[in-house]
Design an enzyme around this catalytic site. Structure first.
Site, mmCIF file in Angstrom:
data_model
loop_
_atom_site.group_PDB
_atom_site.id
_atom_site.type_symbol
_atom_site.label_atom_id
_atom_site.label_comp_id
_atom_site.label_asym_id
_atom_site.label_seq_id
_atom_site.Cartn_x
_atom_site.Cartn_y
_atom_site.Cartn_z
ATOM 1 N N ASN A 80 -3.117 8.890 3.907
ATOM 2 C CA ASN A 80 -1.861 8.602 4.784
ATOM 3 C C ASN A 80 -2.187 7.997 6.311
ATOM 4 O O ASN A 80 -0.586 7.588 6.622
ATOM 5 C CB ASN A 80 -1.433 9.161 3.989
ATOM 6 N N ARG A 135 0.808 -1.255 0.473
ATOM 7 C CA ARG A 135 0.459 -0.192 -0.108
ATOM 8 C C ARG A 135 0.915 1.334 -0.104
ATOM 9 O O ARG A 135 0.879 2.585 -0.445
ATOM 10 C CB ARG A 135 -1.032 -0.276 0.853
#
Length: 313
Positions: free
Chosen positions: A91, A59
């Protein structure tokens, strides 16, 4: 020292034209031949200690490449005068930066000022896929590290709530086509989602694209007044194994994210989902090819080789 491929889908690719800089598979052959083995051992040890590491590093690579290209800008820490990408809303949940820092520190001892953080991350992303019984491919190297990282630019990351048109447009801006979109979405075969990324599909009225039994299961795990911050669902039923189960789940209406299930509700993407659900070898081959393409997004020539991945030199 070369890494043994776990699966035999090796694409002999050397240079791909999607970036300003030419990348090659043997970029560190003379200057730091042990780099890939150092990264492999570091990532492997971290994954044994924490089984969540593979999904997190894969990711991390996606999120880095989608903002400013594959320049390790996601790895930079915020400073008093600048809020960096890693502190942007999408994030906040990206984890395990310490694995890349650890690999980079070991490489700096072996070959100072030679291997970029962007290349360390690209190699680590390949390694976690191969370690999870997925394909192996030669990573093209020679990226430089960027010096700019801005939290507000993370708004450009694809969302788990996106529809197929939005996703296709987002990928196209990065030189990635519809097949790349469906293929790289298969990275969700590794990993877990917290309730917040899909609760809108089950709260009040249920998303009609969801399998009703699966929707009931999600509601049990994520009730309306959920207080458990760790609650959520694995993105496929074999979440630590890289396989094509993610696509099989989508064909049954069991995509966890709205953006996953949207791939089966659009004629431009549905056939590709079907083909991967039926043929895992095809998925592996195409995933390796699309990862090479993704790794070429926005590669820069005028960056630097960071000594520590979290700070510019």
């Amino acid at each position: 020292m070369a890494i043994s491929p776990i699966t035999a889908f090796v694409l002999i690719l050397t240079v791909v034209p999607f970036s300003e800089a030419a990348l090659t598979a043997h970029y560190y052959h003379q200057t730091c031949p042990q780099a890939e083995n150092i990264i492999y051992q570091t990532v492997r040890n971290a994954s044994i200690y924490d089984p969540k590491v593979p999904a997190r590093l894969l990711r991390m690579f996606f999120h880095d490449c989608f903002v400013r290209g594959c320049d390790a800008s996601l790895l930079l820490d915020s400073t008093p005068g600048n809020k960096a990408e890693k502190d942007g809303p999408p994030n906040i949940s990206v984890r395990s930066f310490y694995v890349i820092e650890d690999a980079k520190a070991k490489i700096e001892k072996a070959c100072p000022h030679t291997v970029s953080c962007a290349d360390v991350l690209a190699i680590a992303a390949r390694d976690v896929v191969a370690m999870s019984q997925g394909p192996w491919w030669p990573v093209l190297k020679g990226r430089k590290d960027g010096r700019v990282s801005k939290a507000n630019e993370t708004i450009n990351l694809p969302s788990p709530f996106s529809n197929a048109t939005t996703l296709i447009q987002s990928f196209a801006k990065r030189g990635l086509n519809v097949k790349d979109l469906v293929t790289l979405s298969g990275g969700h075969t590794l990993g877990f989602s917290h309730c917040s990324s899909f609760s809108a599909r089950i709260d009040n009225s249920t998303d009609p694209t969801l399998n009703s039994e699966f929707a009931m299961n999600l509601k049990k795990k994520c009730p309306l007044q959920n207080k458990d911050r760790n609650a959520g669902e694995f993105l496929d039923s074999t979440s630590s194994k890289f396989d094509n189960d993610y696509y099989k789940r989508i064909t049954m209406g069991e995509g966890v994210f709205g953006s996953d299930q949207a791939l089966y509700g659009d004629d431009r993407t549905k056939g590709i989902v079907d083909s991967y659900a039926k043929d895992e070898k095809l998925f592996f081959k195409e995933f390796a090819a699309s990862m090479v393409k993704l790794g070429n997004v926005g590669v820069i020539e005028d960056g630097e080789i960071r000594v520590k991945c979290s700070v510019v030199n």
